[in-house]
Design a protein around this motif. Structure first.
Motif, PDB file in Angstrom:
ATOM      1  N   LYS A  36     107.396  32.267  -8.192  1.00 46.87           N
ATOM      2  CA  LYS A  36     107.008  33.601  -8.650  1.00 46.87           C
ATOM      3  C   LYS A  36     107.385  34.646  -7.600  1.00 46.87           C
ATOM      4  N   CYS A  37     107.086  34.355  -6.364  1.00 46.99           N
ATOM      5  CA  CYS A  37     107.377  35.305  -5.284  1.00 46.99           C
ATOM      6  C   CYS A  37     108.875  35.451  -5.041  1.00 46.99           C
ATOM      7  N   LEU A  38     109.579  34.332  -4.998  1.00 45.42           N
ATOM      8  CA  LEU A  38     111.025  34.380  -4.750  1.00 45.42           C
ATOM      9  C   LEU A  38     111.776  35.143  -5.829  1.00 45.42           C
ATOM     10  N   ASN A  39     111.302  35.014  -7.059  1.00 43.74           N
ATOM     11  CA  ASN A  39     112.000  35.620  -8.190  1.00 43.74           C
ATOM     12  C   ASN A  39     111.368  36.922  -8.673  1.00 43.74           C
ATOM     13  N   ARG A  40     110.343  37.362  -7.962  1.00 45.57           N
ATOM     14  CA  ARG A  40     109.672  38.632  -8.255  1.00 45.57           C
ATOM     15  C   ARG A  40     109.176  38.710  -9.697  1.00 45.57           C
ATOM     16  N   TRP A  41     108.553  37.606 -10.140  1.00 45.04           N
ATOM     17  CA  TRP A  41     107.984  37.585 -11.486  1.00 45.04           C
ATOM     18  C   TRP A  41     106.724  38.435 -11.510  1.00 45.04           C
ATOM     19  N   PHE A  42     106.510  39.092 -12.625  1.00 43.43           N
ATOM     20  CA  PHE A  42     105.258  39.805 -12.836  1.00 43.43           C
ATOM     21  C   PHE A  42     104.160  38.797 -13.151  1.00 43.43           C
ATOM     22  N   ASP A  43     102.915  39.188 -12.940  1.00 45.15           N
ATOM     23  CA  ASP A  43     101.786  38.303 -13.233  1.00 45.15           C
ATOM     24  C   ASP A  43     101.794  37.870 -14.695  1.00 45.15           C
ATOM     25  N   LYS A  44     102.158  38.790 -15.583  1.00 42.75           N
ATOM     26  CA  LYS A  44     102.176  38.463 -17.009  1.00 42.75           C
ATOM     27  C   LYS A  44     103.216  37.389 -17.316  1.00 42.75           C
ATOM     28  N   SER A  45     104.412  37.488 -16.744  1.00 42.12           N
ATOM     29  CA  SER A  45     105.435  36.477 -17.007  1.00 42.12           C
ATOM     30  C   SER A  45     105.024  35.128 -16.407  1.00 42.12           C
ATOM     31  N   PHE A  46     104.334  35.177 -15.285  1.00 36.46           N
ATOM     32  CA  PHE A  46     103.839  33.941 -14.672  1.00 36.46           C
ATOM     33  C   PHE A  46     102.782  33.302 -15.565  1.00 36.46           C
ATOM     34  N   SER A  47     101.909  34.113 -16.135  1.00 39.59           N
ATOM     35  CA  SER A  47     100.900  33.606 -17.062  1.00 39.59           C
ATOM     36  C   SER A  47     101.554  32.989 -18.292  1.00 39.59           C
ATOM     37  N   MET A  48     102.627  33.608 -18.762  1.00 41.28           N
ATOM     38  CA  MET A  48     103.347  33.070 -19.914  1.00 41.28           C
ATOM     39  C   MET A  48     103.957  31.710 -19.589  1.00 41.28           C
ATOM     40  N   LEU A  49     104.485  31.561 -18.358  1.00 41.55           N
ATOM     41  CA  LEU A  49     105.021  30.275 -17.926  1.00 41.55           C
ATOM     42  C   LEU A  49     103.920  29.227 -17.851  1.00 41.55           C
ATOM     43  N   LEU A  50     102.762  29.589 -17.295  1.00 32.42           N
ATOM     44  CA  LEU A  50     101.635  28.653 -17.226  1.00 32.42           C
ATOM     45  C   LEU A  50     101.208  28.206 -18.619  1.00 32.42           C
ATOM     46  N   GLU A  51     101.202  29.131 -19.556  1.00 35.73           N
ATOM     47  CA  GLU A  51     100.830  28.794 -20.930  1.00 35.73           C
ATOM     48  C   GLU A  51     101.835  27.816 -21.532  1.00 35.73           C
ATOM     49  N   LEU A  52     103.124  28.077 -21.321  1.00 37.76           N
ATOM     50  CA  LEU A  52     104.162  27.183 -21.834  1.00 37.76           C
ATOM     51  C   LEU A  52     104.040  25.789 -21.220  1.00 37.76           C
ATOM     52  N   LEU A  53     103.876  25.728 -19.897  1.00 36.59           N
ATOM     53  CA  LEU A  53     103.741  24.435 -19.218  1.00 36.59           C
ATOM     54  C   LEU A  53     102.488  23.704 -19.686  1.00 36.59           C
ATOM     55  N   GLY A  54     101.400  24.440 -19.866  1.00 36.65           N
ATOM     56  CA  GLY A  54     100.158  23.838 -20.347  1.00 36.65           C
ATOM     57  C   GLY A  54     100.329  23.206 -21.715  1.00 36.65           C
ATOM     58  N   ASN A  55     101.117  23.852 -22.571  1.00 37.84           N
ATOM     59  CA  ASN A  55     101.379  23.310 -23.902  1.00 37.84           C
ATOM     60  C   ASN A  55     102.348  22.135 -23.858  1.00 37.84           C
ATOM     61  N   ALA A  56     103.259  22.136 -22.888  1.00 32.89           N
ATOM     62  CA  ALA A  56     104.258  21.072 -22.789  1.00 32.89           C
ATOM     63  C   ALA A  56     103.698  19.804 -22.135  1.00 32.89           C
ATOM     64  N   LEU A  57     102.753  19.967 -21.212  1.00 37.49           N
ATOM     65  CA  LEU A  57     102.176  18.817 -20.517  1.00 37.49           C
ATOM     66  C   LEU A  57     101.126  18.149 -21.398  1.00 37.49           C
ATOM     67  N   TYR A  67      97.468  33.229 -14.794  1.00 37.62           N
ATOM     68  CA  TYR A  67      97.382  33.556 -13.374  1.00 37.62           C
ATOM     69  C   TYR A  67      96.016  34.134 -13.038  1.00 37.62           C
ATOM     70  N   TYR A  68      95.448  34.859 -13.989  1.00 35.74           N
ATOM     71  CA  TYR A  68      94.168  35.534 -13.756  1.00 35.74           C
ATOM     72  C   TYR A  68      92.980  34.584 -13.779  1.00 35.74           C
ATOM     73  N   GLU A  69      93.170  33.370 -14.308  1.00 42.82           N
ATOM     74  CA  GLU A  69      92.087  32.381 -14.331  1.00 42.82           C
ATOM     75  C   GLU A  69      91.913  31.698 -12.981  1.00 42.82           C
ATOM     76  N   THR A  70      92.818  31.934 -12.077  1.00 42.04           N
ATOM     77  CA  THR A  70      92.768  31.256 -10.789  1.00 42.04           C
ATOM     78  C   THR A  70      92.176  32.157  -9.722  1.00 42.04           C
ATOM     79  N   ASP A  71      91.702  31.536  -8.698  1.00 42.00           N
ATOM     80  CA  ASP A  71      91.255  32.269  -7.518  1.00 42.00           C
ATOM     81  C   ASP A  71      92.284  32.130  -6.403  1.00 42.00           C
TER      82      ASP A  71
END
Length: 79
Positions: A36-57, A67-71
């Protein structure tokens, strides 16, 4: 501080999903956050990736839903 540190240590030992030992939950999330940091992803796009991975796993995965569910973005306050 103690609450975050306890969760941080707990996640360092928890598997990403039952039977998966390659990446503990925390290690996997840190790798994702590094991308996320290396590619300058926005929090929203990171959350979208987490959602996709969560559905795929597997259903029992322990990834946060967004992203907002984490501390983890408060990691700096632990150190």
């Amino acid at each position: 501080m103690g609450c975050y540190a306890y969760q941080f240590l707990k996640d360092a030992e928890q598997n990403l999903y039952p039977g998966h030992k390659k990446f503990p939950k925390l290690s996997f999330f840190i790798h994702l956050r590094h991308l996320k940091c290396l590619n300058r992803w926005f929090d929203k796009s990171f959350s979208m990736l987490l959602e996709l991975l969560g559905n795929a796993l597997k259903k029992e995965n322990t990834l946060p839903k967004s992203y907002y569910e984490t501390d983890y973005f408060k990691i700096e306050s632990i150190i």
